[in-house]
Design a protein around this motif. Structure first.
Motif, PDB file in Angstrom:
ATOM      1  N   SER A 153       0.816  -1.209   0.000  1.00  0.00           N
ATOM      2  CA  SER A 153       0.000   0.000   0.000  1.00  0.00           C
ATOM      3  C   SER A 153       0.853   1.263   0.000  1.00  0.00           C
ATOM      4  O   SER A 153       0.401   2.325  -0.415  1.00  0.00           O
ATOM      5  N   ASP A 154       2.081   1.178   0.480  1.00  0.00           N
ATOM      6  CA  ASP A 154       2.947   2.344   0.542  1.00  0.00           C
ATOM      7  C   ASP A 154       3.362   2.852  -0.836  1.00  0.00           C
ATOM      8  O   ASP A 154       3.629   4.034  -1.012  1.00  0.00           O
ATOM      9  N   GLN A 155       3.418   1.968  -1.816  1.00  0.00           N
ATOM     10  CA  GLN A 155       3.908   2.376  -3.126  1.00  0.00           C
ATOM     11  C   GLN A 155       2.953   2.064  -4.264  1.00  0.00           C
ATOM     12  O   GLN A 155       3.182   2.510  -5.392  1.00  0.00           O
ATOM     13  N   LEU A 156       1.879   1.359  -4.008  1.00  0.00           N
ATOM     14  CA  LEU A 156       0.937   0.978  -5.049  1.00  0.00           C
ATOM     15  C   LEU A 156      -0.493   1.325  -4.638  1.00  0.00           C
ATOM     16  O   LEU A 156      -0.817   1.364  -3.463  1.00  0.00           O
ATOM     17  N   ARG A 157      -1.316   1.574  -5.634  1.00  0.00           N
ATOM     18  CA  ARG A 157      -2.744   1.735  -5.378  1.00  0.00           C
ATOM     19  C   ARG A 157      -3.396   0.357  -5.330  1.00  0.00           C
ATOM     20  O   ARG A 157      -2.887  -0.599  -5.906  1.00  0.00           O
ATOM     21  N   SER A 158      -4.519   0.263  -4.664  1.00  0.00           N
ATOM     22  CA  SER A 158      -5.208  -1.020  -4.618  1.00  0.00           C
ATOM     23  C   SER A 158      -6.712  -0.826  -4.747  1.00  0.00           C
ATOM     24  O   SER A 158      -7.276   0.143  -4.225  1.00  0.00           O
ATOM     25  N   VAL A 159      -7.337  -1.739  -5.467  1.00  0.00           N
ATOM     26  CA  VAL A 159      -8.787  -1.793  -5.608  1.00  0.00           C
ATOM     27  C   VAL A 159      -9.249  -3.059  -4.893  1.00  0.00           C
ATOM     28  O   VAL A 159      -8.860  -4.171  -5.282  1.00  0.00           O
ATOM     29  N   PRO A 160     -10.042  -2.945  -3.820  1.00  0.00           N
ATOM     30  CA  PRO A 160     -10.446  -4.132  -3.064  1.00  0.00           C
ATOM     31  C   PRO A 160     -11.229  -5.127  -3.921  1.00  0.00           C
ATOM     32  O   PRO A 160     -12.063  -4.740  -4.744  1.00  0.00           O
ATOM     33  N   LEU A 161     -10.948  -6.396  -3.733  1.00  0.00           N
ATOM     34  CA  LEU A 161     -11.703  -7.467  -4.376  1.00  0.00           C
ATOM     35  C   LEU A 161     -12.634  -8.138  -3.373  1.00  0.00           C
ATOM     36  O   LEU A 161     -13.833  -8.144  -3.527  1.00  0.00           O
ATOM     37  N   THR A 162     -12.043  -8.699  -2.313  1.00  0.00           N
ATOM     38  CA  THR A 162     -12.859  -9.332  -1.279  1.00  0.00           C
ATOM     39  C   THR A 162     -11.996  -9.581  -0.054  1.00  0.00           C
ATOM     40  O   THR A 162     -10.766  -9.432  -0.104  1.00  0.00           O
ATOM     41  N   SER A 163     -12.610  -9.939   1.044  1.00  0.00           N
ATOM     42  CA  SER A 163     -11.883 -10.338   2.240  1.00  0.00           C
ATOM     43  C   SER A 163     -12.620 -11.499   2.881  1.00  0.00           C
ATOM     44  O   SER A 163     -13.843 -11.633   2.740  1.00  0.00           O
ATOM     45  N   GLU A 164     -11.873 -12.352   3.567  1.00  0.00           N
ATOM     46  CA  GLU A 164     -12.460 -13.550   4.173  1.00  0.00           C
ATOM     47  C   GLU A 164     -11.554 -14.052   5.292  1.00  0.00           C
ATOM     48  O   GLU A 164     -10.359 -13.753   5.315  1.00  0.00           O
ATOM     49  N   PRO A 165     -12.128 -14.802   6.218  1.00  0.00           N
ATOM     50  CA  PRO A 165     -11.301 -15.367   7.295  1.00  0.00           C
ATOM     51  C   PRO A 165     -10.515 -16.577   6.804  1.00  0.00           C
ATOM     52  O   PRO A 165     -10.777 -17.124   5.730  1.00  0.00           O
ATOM     53  N   MET A 166      -9.542 -16.967   7.601  1.00  0.00           N
ATOM     54  CA  MET A 166      -8.764 -18.173   7.319  1.00  0.00           C
ATOM     55  C   MET A 166      -9.431 -19.377   7.982  1.00  0.00           C
ATOM     56  O   MET A 166     -10.126 -19.256   8.997  1.00  0.00           O
ATOM     57  N   THR A 167      -9.199 -20.551   7.387  1.00  0.00           N
ATOM     58  CA  THR A 167      -9.849 -21.787   7.830  1.00  0.00           C
ATOM     59  C   THR A 167      -8.807 -22.896   7.951  1.00  0.00           C
ATOM     60  O   THR A 167      -7.871 -22.955   7.157  1.00  0.00           O
ATOM     61  N   VAL A 168      -8.986 -23.764   8.930  1.00  0.00           N
ATOM     62  CA  VAL A 168      -8.122 -24.934   9.084  1.00  0.00           C
ATOM     63  C   VAL A 168      -8.727 -26.086   8.296  1.00  0.00           C
ATOM     64  O   VAL A 168      -9.906 -26.409   8.458  1.00  0.00           O
ATOM     65  N   LEU A 169      -7.935 -26.707   7.437  1.00  0.00           N
ATOM     66  CA  LEU A 169      -8.364 -27.903   6.709  1.00  0.00           C
ATOM     67  C   LEU A 169      -7.590 -29.106   7.226  1.00  0.00           C
ATOM     68  O   LEU A 169      -6.366 -29.038   7.396  1.00  0.00           O
ATOM     69  N   CYS A 170      -8.306 -30.210   7.458  1.00  0.00           N
ATOM     70  CA  CYS A 170      -7.644 -31.444   7.885  1.00  0.00           C
ATOM     71  C   CYS A 170      -8.425 -32.644   7.365  1.00  0.00           C
ATOM     72  O   CYS A 170      -9.566 -32.517   6.900  1.00  0.00           O
ATOM     73  N   HIS A 171      -7.805 -33.799   7.443  1.00  0.00           N
ATOM     74  CA  HIS A 171      -8.449 -35.048   7.046  1.00  0.00           C
ATOM     75  C   HIS A 171      -9.544 -35.384   8.067  1.00  0.00           C
ATOM     76  O   HIS A 171      -9.384 -35.107   9.263  1.00  0.00           O
ATOM     77  N   PRO A 172     -10.658 -35.994   7.619  1.00  0.00           N
ATOM     78  CA  PRO A 172     -11.733 -36.330   8.560  1.00  0.00           C
ATOM     79  C   PRO A 172     -11.300 -37.229   9.717  1.00  0.00           C
ATOM     80  O   PRO A 172     -11.935 -37.214  10.787  1.00  0.00           O
ATOM     81  N   SER A 173     -10.219 -38.016   9.539  1.00  0.00           N
ATOM     82  CA  SER A 173      -9.753 -38.879  10.616  1.00  0.00           C
ATOM     83  C   SER A 173      -8.739 -38.198  11.534  1.00  0.00           C
ATOM     84  O   SER A 173      -8.308 -38.783  12.535  1.00  0.00           O
ATOM     85  N   HIS A 174      -8.351 -36.989  11.202  1.00  0.00           N
ATOM     86  CA  HIS A 174      -7.387 -36.264  12.034  1.00  0.00           C
ATOM     87  C   HIS A 174      -8.016 -35.927  13.379  1.00  0.00           C
ATOM     88  O   HIS A 174      -9.227 -35.716  13.486  1.00  0.00           O
ATOM     89  N   ARG A 175      -7.194 -35.845  14.411  1.00  0.00           N
ATOM     90  CA  ARG A 175      -7.715 -35.598  15.751  1.00  0.00           C
ATOM     91  C   ARG A 175      -8.456 -34.263  15.847  1.00  0.00           C
ATOM     92  O   ARG A 175      -9.394 -34.112  16.649  1.00  0.00           O
ATOM     93  N   LEU A 176      -8.085 -33.285  15.031  1.00  0.00           N
ATOM     94  CA  LEU A 176      -8.738 -31.985  15.093  1.00  0.00           C
ATOM     95  C   LEU A 176     -10.139 -32.003  14.497  1.00  0.00           C
ATOM     96  O   LEU A 176     -10.958 -31.130  14.795  1.00  0.00           O
ATOM     97  N   ALA A 177     -10.443 -33.016  13.681  1.00  0.00           N
ATOM     98  CA  ALA A 177     -11.723 -33.047  12.978  1.00  0.00           C
ATOM     99  C   ALA A 177     -12.900 -33.137  13.939  1.00  0.00           C
ATOM    100  O   ALA A 177     -14.005 -32.695  13.622  1.00  0.00           O
ATOM    101  N   SER A 178     -12.669 -33.694  15.104  1.00  0.00           N
ATOM    102  CA  SER A 178     -13.751 -33.842  16.079  1.00  0.00           C
ATOM    103  C   SER A 178     -13.824 -32.678  17.060  1.00  0.00           C
ATOM    104  O   SER A 178     -14.646 -32.695  17.986  1.00  0.00           O
ATOM    105  N   ALA A 179     -12.982 -31.678  16.875  1.00  0.00           N
ATOM    106  CA  ALA A 179     -12.977 -30.537  17.793  1.00  0.00           C
ATOM    107  C   ALA A 179     -14.268 -29.749  17.629  1.00  0.00           C
ATOM    108  O   ALA A 179     -14.640 -29.341  16.534  1.00  0.00           O
ATOM    109  N   ALA A 180     -14.959 -29.550  18.721  1.00  0.00           N
ATOM    110  CA  ALA A 180     -16.230 -28.833  18.685  1.00  0.00           C
ATOM    111  C   ALA A 180     -16.017 -27.323  18.750  1.00  0.00           C
ATOM    112  O   ALA A 180     -16.777 -26.559  18.171  1.00  0.00           O
ATOM    113  N   ALA A 181     -14.976 -26.888  19.465  1.00  0.00           N
ATOM    114  CA  ALA A 181     -14.743 -25.464  19.651  1.00  0.00           C
ATOM    115  C   ALA A 181     -13.996 -24.878  18.451  1.00  0.00           C
ATOM    116  O   ALA A 181     -13.361 -25.591  17.678  1.00  0.00           O
ATOM    117  N   VAL A 182     -14.091 -23.563  18.344  1.00  0.00           N
ATOM    118  CA  VAL A 182     -13.317 -22.855  17.332  1.00  0.00           C
ATOM    119  C   VAL A 182     -11.844 -22.916  17.722  1.00  0.00           C
ATOM    120  O   VAL A 182     -11.480 -22.716  18.877  1.00  0.00           O
TER     121      VAL A 182
END
Length: 304
Positions: A153-182
């Motif tokens: 932004s310091d040296q270039l102009r920008s035209v916004p396209l979109t913004s979105e949060p980041m997400t964790v992806l894992c295999h369904p059998s991974h231990r994190l897949a059963s996590a209920a909390a964020v």
């Protein structure tokens, strides 16, 4: 200093070979060599180190290359501006994009642009956001669709396209897949990560989030392709933190929200040079983009 001398110099610098550059420019090799020698005499410095197989830039040559590319880009912009005033858009549209960028359907946008401006030659290259920003700043690209950083932004102009949060992806059998909390960065400490090269926007965003949380992570599997990343996660070889729209590309994977990264940590934009340096073709493309509005994510496509 003549423009053709700069054009010849840039061509040799790009090809690292006099014969190939001469063929591309459709000039004789002797004429090309004479042009480079004339430039070296004027600047009183050698621009290339010549060997039997290739030529490389000297320190003086590297310094000249940046300025030569900028000058030639400005000359092209001047020609295109005059043509635009006369009612015809001509010249070249050089743009870059990061793979699977959110907020714009690049192929569809370029097809619409070509339909309206058939006399403009379109050149497209794909790279990481950091490199693309440098290319726009140097005048080698007219614009780029990339991840936004404050440094850009310091040296270039920008035209916004979109913004979105980041997400964790894992295999369904991974231990994190059963996590209920964020999940937060602390919950992912010690995991094996699949991620992109550090120049890519999603990697930059994830690195920043973990640095802010004070959580160290190691990227064991580094790729330069979205679907290679998804394949590795699909084989349960690691987890990935990616922009939310990536989850639609592999619905079989488990997607988990990630807290502690802000409401919109991943913002994509069209990066452009200052207004006075923006080419008519780039202005026309941005106008078309803004008229159409942001593109929705494409679900389940391997081609995006």
């Amino acid at each position: 200093m003549e423009l053709r001398h700069l054009q010849h110099f840039v061509a040799v610098a790009e090809d690292q070979h006099f014969t190939r550059a001469a063929e591309r420019l459709m000039v004789s090799q002797s004429g090309l060599s004479a042009s480079i020698r004339a430039l070296e005499r004027e600047l009183r410095a050698p621009l290339f180190v010549r060997t039997t197989r290739r030529v490389t830039l000297t320190e003086a040559g590297r310094a000249l290359l940046t300025e030569a590319e900028r000058i030639l880009a400005q000359v092209r912009a001047a020609h295109e501006a005059v043509a635009a005033v006369q009612g015809v858009l001509r010249g070249t549209l050089a743009l870059g994009t990061e793979q699977c960028i959110a907020g714009v359907h690049v192929a569809r946008l370029l097809a619409a642009f070509r339909g309206r401006h058939p006399d403009v030659e379109i050149r497209l290259r794909q790279a990481g956001s950091g490199e693309l920003a440098e290319e726009v700043a140097a005048g080698r690209l007219d614009l780029a669709f990339a991840y936004r950083t404050q440094a850009d932004s310091d040296q270039l102009r920008s035209v916004p396209l979109t913004s979105e949060p980041m997400t964790v992806l894992c295999h369904p059998s991974h231990r994190l897949a059963s996590a209920a909390a964020v999940l937060g960065p602390d919950d992912l400490a010690g995991e094996v990560f699949v991620d992109f090269h550090p120049d890519w926007g999603p990697r930059r965003s994830t690195d920043a989030a973990f640095d802010a949380a004070g959580v160290r992570r190691t990227v064991a599997l580094e790729v330069n392709d979205v679907h290679s990343l998804l394949d590795l996660v699909d084989e349960n070889l690691g987890i990935a933190v990616v922009p939310r729209h990536f989850r639609h590309k592999r619905p079989a994977l488990t997607a988990l929200p990630l807290k502690g990264t802000g409401e919109a940590p991943y913002e994509t934009v069209a990066l452009l040079p200052p207004e006075r340096s923006t080419s008519p073709a780039a202005r026309a493309l941005v106008a078309l983009l803004e008229a159409d509005g942001p593109a929705p994510p494409r679900h389940g496509s391997r081609s995006s």
